[in-house]
Design a protein around this motif. Structure first.
Motif, PDB file in Angstrom:
ATOM      1  N   TYR A   7       0.866  -1.182   0.000  1.00 30.37           N
ATOM      2  CA  TYR A   7       0.000   0.000   0.000  1.00 30.37           C
ATOM      3  C   TYR A   7       0.901   1.230   0.000  1.00 30.37           C
ATOM      4  O   TYR A   7       1.653   1.461   0.945  1.00 30.37           O
ATOM      5  CB  TYR A   7      -0.939  -0.016   1.208  1.00 30.37           C
ATOM      6  CG  TYR A   7      -1.872  -1.201   1.178  1.00 30.37           C
ATOM      7  CD1 TYR A   7      -3.130  -1.098   0.589  1.00 30.37           C
ATOM      8  CD2 TYR A   7      -1.468  -2.443   1.681  1.00 30.37           C
ATOM      9  CE1 TYR A   7      -3.977  -2.195   0.516  1.00 30.37           C
ATOM     10  CE2 TYR A   7      -2.313  -3.545   1.601  1.00 30.37           C
ATOM     11  CZ  TYR A   7      -3.555  -3.414   1.019  1.00 30.37           C
ATOM     12  OH  TYR A   7      -4.383  -4.508   0.930  1.00 30.37           O
ATOM     13  N   VAL A   8       0.821   2.011  -1.087  1.00 22.70           N
ATOM     14  CA  VAL A   8       1.726   3.149  -1.278  1.00 22.70           C
ATOM     15  C   VAL A   8       0.963   4.461  -1.164  1.00 22.70           C
ATOM     16  O   VAL A   8       0.038   4.722  -1.945  1.00 22.70           O
ATOM     17  CB  VAL A   8       2.420   3.075  -2.654  1.00 22.70           C
ATOM     18  CG1 VAL A   8       3.395   4.256  -2.809  1.00 22.70           C
ATOM     19  CG2 VAL A   8       3.152   1.756  -2.828  1.00 22.70           C
ATOM     20  N   ASP A   9       1.343   5.267  -0.191  1.00 24.84           N
ATOM     21  CA  ASP A   9       0.838   6.634  -0.049  1.00 24.84           C
ATOM     22  C   ASP A   9       1.705   7.501  -0.962  1.00 24.84           C
ATOM     23  O   ASP A   9       2.659   8.151  -0.526  1.00 24.84           O
ATOM     24  CB  ASP A   9       0.952   7.054   1.424  1.00 24.84           C
ATOM     25  CG  ASP A   9       0.432   8.455   1.686  1.00 24.84           C
ATOM     26  OD1 ASP A   9      -0.089   9.087   0.748  1.00 24.84           O
ATOM     27  OD2 ASP A   9       0.560   8.915   2.836  1.00 24.84           O
ATOM     28  N   ALA A  40      -1.463  -5.040  -4.591  1.00 23.25           N
ATOM     29  CA  ALA A  40      -0.551  -3.902  -4.725  1.00 23.25           C
ATOM     30  C   ALA A  40      -1.381  -2.680  -5.100  1.00 23.25           C
ATOM     31  O   ALA A  40      -1.885  -2.591  -6.223  1.00 23.25           O
ATOM     32  CB  ALA A  40       0.511  -4.177  -5.786  1.00 23.25           C
ATOM     33  N   ASN A  41      -1.533  -1.760  -4.173  1.00 20.07           N
ATOM     34  CA  ASN A  41      -2.353  -0.562  -4.371  1.00 20.07           C
ATOM     35  C   ASN A  41      -1.504   0.691  -4.246  1.00 20.07           C
ATOM     36  O   ASN A  41      -0.687   0.802  -3.314  1.00 20.07           O
ATOM     37  CB  ASN A  41      -3.478  -0.484  -3.341  1.00 20.07           C
ATOM     38  CG  ASN A  41      -4.535  -1.563  -3.533  1.00 20.07           C
ATOM     39  OD1 ASN A  41      -4.470  -2.367  -4.468  1.00 20.07           O
ATOM     40  ND2 ASN A  41      -5.513  -1.579  -2.647  1.00 20.07           N
ATOM     41  N   CYS A  42      -1.709   1.626  -5.169  1.00 19.40           N
ATOM     42  CA  CYS A  42      -1.022   2.911  -5.109  1.00 19.40           C
ATOM     43  C   CYS A  42      -2.052   4.030  -5.083  1.00 19.40           C
ATOM     44  O   CYS A  42      -2.918   4.113  -5.971  1.00 19.40           O
ATOM     45  CB  CYS A  42      -0.099   3.068  -6.315  1.00 19.40           C
ATOM     46  SG  CYS A  42       0.841   4.607  -6.311  1.00 19.40           S
ATOM     47  N   TYR A  43      -1.974   4.887  -4.089  1.00 20.55           N
ATOM     48  CA  TYR A  43      -2.950   5.955  -3.870  1.00 20.55           C
ATOM     49  C   TYR A  43      -2.300   7.290  -4.215  1.00 20.55           C
ATOM     50  O   TYR A  43      -1.287   7.672  -3.621  1.00 20.55           O
ATOM     51  CB  TYR A  43      -3.428   5.944  -2.421  1.00 20.55           C
ATOM     52  CG  TYR A  43      -4.088   4.635  -2.058  1.00 20.55           C
ATOM     53  CD1 TYR A  43      -5.472   4.504  -2.091  1.00 20.55           C
ATOM     54  CD2 TYR A  43      -3.317   3.527  -1.713  1.00 20.55           C
ATOM     55  CE1 TYR A  43      -6.080   3.286  -1.792  1.00 20.55           C
ATOM     56  CE2 TYR A  43      -3.918   2.304  -1.411  1.00 20.55           C
ATOM     57  CZ  TYR A  43      -5.297   2.199  -1.459  1.00 20.55           C
ATOM     58  OH  TYR A  43      -5.892   1.000  -1.182  1.00 20.55           O
ATOM     59  N   LEU A  44      -2.880   7.994  -5.184  1.00 22.03           N
ATOM     60  CA  LEU A  44      -2.264   9.226  -5.654  1.00 22.03           C
ATOM     61  C   LEU A  44      -3.312  10.274  -6.018  1.00 22.03           C
ATOM     62  O   LEU A  44      -4.510   9.989  -6.089  1.00 22.03           O
ATOM     63  CB  LEU A  44      -1.354   8.941  -6.855  1.00 22.03           C
ATOM     64  CG  LEU A  44      -1.877   8.023  -7.964  1.00 22.03           C
ATOM     65  CD1 LEU A  44      -2.849   8.735  -8.852  1.00 22.03           C
ATOM     66  CD2 LEU A  44      -0.720   7.467  -8.774  1.00 22.03           C
ATOM     67  N   ALA A  96      -5.878  10.928   0.117  1.00 27.06           N
ATOM     68  CA  ALA A  96      -6.377   9.567  -0.084  1.00 27.06           C
ATOM     69  C   ALA A  96      -6.170   8.687   1.145  1.00 27.06           C
ATOM     70  O   ALA A  96      -6.293   7.466   1.059  1.00 27.06           O
ATOM     71  CB  ALA A  96      -5.704   8.945  -1.295  1.00 27.06           C
ATOM     72  N   ASP A  97      -5.857   9.302   2.301  1.00 25.82           N
ATOM     73  CA  ASP A  97      -5.575   8.512   3.503  1.00 25.82           C
ATOM     74  C   ASP A  97      -6.730   7.596   3.875  1.00 25.82           C
ATOM     75  O   ASP A  97      -6.524   6.423   4.239  1.00 25.82           O
ATOM     76  CB  ASP A  97      -5.262   9.436   4.682  1.00 25.82           C
ATOM     77  CG  ASP A  97      -3.926  10.146   4.531  1.00 25.82           C
ATOM     78  OD1 ASP A  97      -3.281   9.954   3.482  1.00 25.82           O
ATOM     79  OD2 ASP A  97      -3.537  10.883   5.449  1.00 25.82           O
ATOM     80  N   MET A  98      -7.954   8.114   3.811  1.00 20.98           N
ATOM     81  CA  MET A  98      -9.112   7.314   4.190  1.00 20.98           C
ATOM     82  C   MET A  98      -9.291   6.126   3.248  1.00 20.98           C
ATOM     83  O   MET A  98      -9.598   5.016   3.689  1.00 20.98           O
ATOM     84  CB  MET A  98     -10.370   8.173   4.193  1.00 20.98           C
ATOM     85  CG  MET A  98     -11.612   7.435   4.678  1.00 20.98           C
ATOM     86  SD  MET A  98     -11.519   7.003   6.438  1.00 20.98           S
ATOM     87  CE  MET A  98     -11.720   8.630   7.169  1.00 20.98           C
ATOM     88  N   ASP A  99      -9.091   6.370   1.956  1.00 19.67           N
ATOM     89  CA  ASP A  99      -9.217   5.289   0.971  1.00 19.67           C
ATOM     90  C   ASP A  99      -8.206   4.178   1.262  1.00 19.67           C
ATOM     91  O   ASP A  99      -8.540   2.989   1.234  1.00 19.67           O
ATOM     92  CB  ASP A  99      -8.990   5.829  -0.443  1.00 19.67           C
ATOM     93  CG  ASP A  99      -9.950   6.941  -0.799  1.00 19.67           C
ATOM     94  OD1 ASP A  99     -10.885   6.700  -1.577  1.00 19.67           O
ATOM     95  OD2 ASP A  99      -9.764   8.062  -0.286  1.00 19.67           O
ATOM     96  N   LEU A 100      -6.970   4.585   1.524  1.00 20.08           N
ATOM     97  CA  LEU A 100      -5.927   3.601   1.816  1.00 20.08           C
ATOM     98  C   LEU A 100      -6.263   2.809   3.073  1.00 20.08           C
ATOM     99  O   LEU A 100      -6.146   1.575   3.096  1.00 20.08           O
ATOM    100  CB  LEU A 100      -4.575   4.310   1.965  1.00 20.08           C
ATOM    101  CG  LEU A 100      -3.317   3.451   2.070  1.00 20.08           C
ATOM    102  CD1 LEU A 100      -2.084   4.263   1.652  1.00 20.08           C
ATOM    103  CD2 LEU A 100      -3.094   2.889   3.467  1.00 20.08           C
ATOM    104  N   ALA A 101      -6.680   3.508   4.116  1.00 16.77           N
ATOM    105  CA  ALA A 101      -6.959   2.849   5.392  1.00 16.77           C
ATOM    106  C   ALA A 101      -8.101   1.842   5.267  1.00 16.77           C
ATOM    107  O   ALA A 101      -8.006   0.706   5.769  1.00 16.77           O
ATOM    108  CB  ALA A 101      -7.287   3.886   6.456  1.00 16.77           C
TER     109      ALA A 101
END
Length: 258
Positions: A7-9, A40-44, A96-101
């Protein structure tokens, strides 16, 4: 086999020294035995207003997204929003913090190991929640990583120290030998020498190694910089012809302050 999720911030990583990070190297690390990459998720963030009017920007952004997908990442976008106050000042927001969490918590039920790339202390509670679900959580960051986040993680490793994850800029490369980044393992200030600890990728495993260094091969003045084991240095690993072929660190320079 440990089922692993990355999980990539991305915005935090980009703004904290990780710009140009190699996502394919990150995938290789996640696939090292006994680990197998499952998610593998990348949040941008994406500025839709700018992509609609700036062709060059649009091309760069979409090329970047395509590279991520080719590496096996799912790209989760948070679109930039603009807010104007009473005085006409415009601020932007794309968090995108909430989406990642939420994604990480839901998907952690099917994972054994989480690799979280961020330096944001807001994720401390997420880390403990996933640990309570039985997951191991490894954090990778660059500059400005929350001390509390490093402490709560099962392990923390600077992205600067992972071979190839953040390539050394070509204009900084000179001379023979293998360029590495490492930290001080120990240092004798009275005699002006010590050892760096760094990592190599061997047989698909990240393995620790050490190399001798002397202050005479440093580009820095004095020994102050070598008193702190959290500082990160860049150096060439060469065989000293006058030292019976012993490997040494030359052209030592500072990469990161603690």
């Amino acid at each position: 086999m440990f089922k692993t999720g990355i999980y990539v911030d991305a915005e935090n990583i980009k703004m904290s020294g990780g710009y140009g990070m190699r996502y394919d190297v990150l995938v290789d690390i996640a696939n090292t035995e006994p680990s197998a990459l499952l998610r593998a998720n990348c949040y941008l963030a994406e500025d839709r207003e700018r992509t609609s009017r700036d062709a060059e920007y649009r091309q760069k952004v979409y090329y970047y997204h395509d590279i991520l997908r080719q590496c096996g990442f799912k790209v989760i976008k948070k679109y930039v929003r603009r807010y104007e106050d009473e005085d006409g000042n415009v601020t932007t927001k794309a968090n995108a913090d909430m989406d990642l969490a939420i994604d990480a918590l839901l998907q952690a039920r099917n994972l054994d190991r989480i690799i979280l790339l961020t330096g944001d202390g807001d994720f401390i509670r997420l880390v403990t929640a996933m640990q309570n679900m039985g997951c191991r959580v490894d954090v990778i960051g660059f500059h400005n990583v929350s001390r509390e986040l490093r402490e709560v993680a099962d392990s923390y490793l600077s992205g600067f120290l992972i071979p190839g994850l953040l390539p050394i800029q070509e204009e900084n490369i000179s001379g023979e030998g293998e360029w590495q980044r490492g930290t001080v393992a120990n240092f004798n200030s009275d005699r002006g020498f010590g050892f760096f600890r760094f990592f190599r990728m061997e047989e698909n495993q990240l393995k620790s190694d050490t190399v001798f260094f002397h202050l005479s091969k440093s580009t820095l003045e004095g020994d102050y910089y070598f008193q702190d084991t959290t500082r990160i240095f860049e150096f060439r690993v060469v065989e000293n012809p006058s030292g019976e072929g012993r490997s040494e660190a030359w052209d030592i320079r500072l990469v990161k302050e603690p």
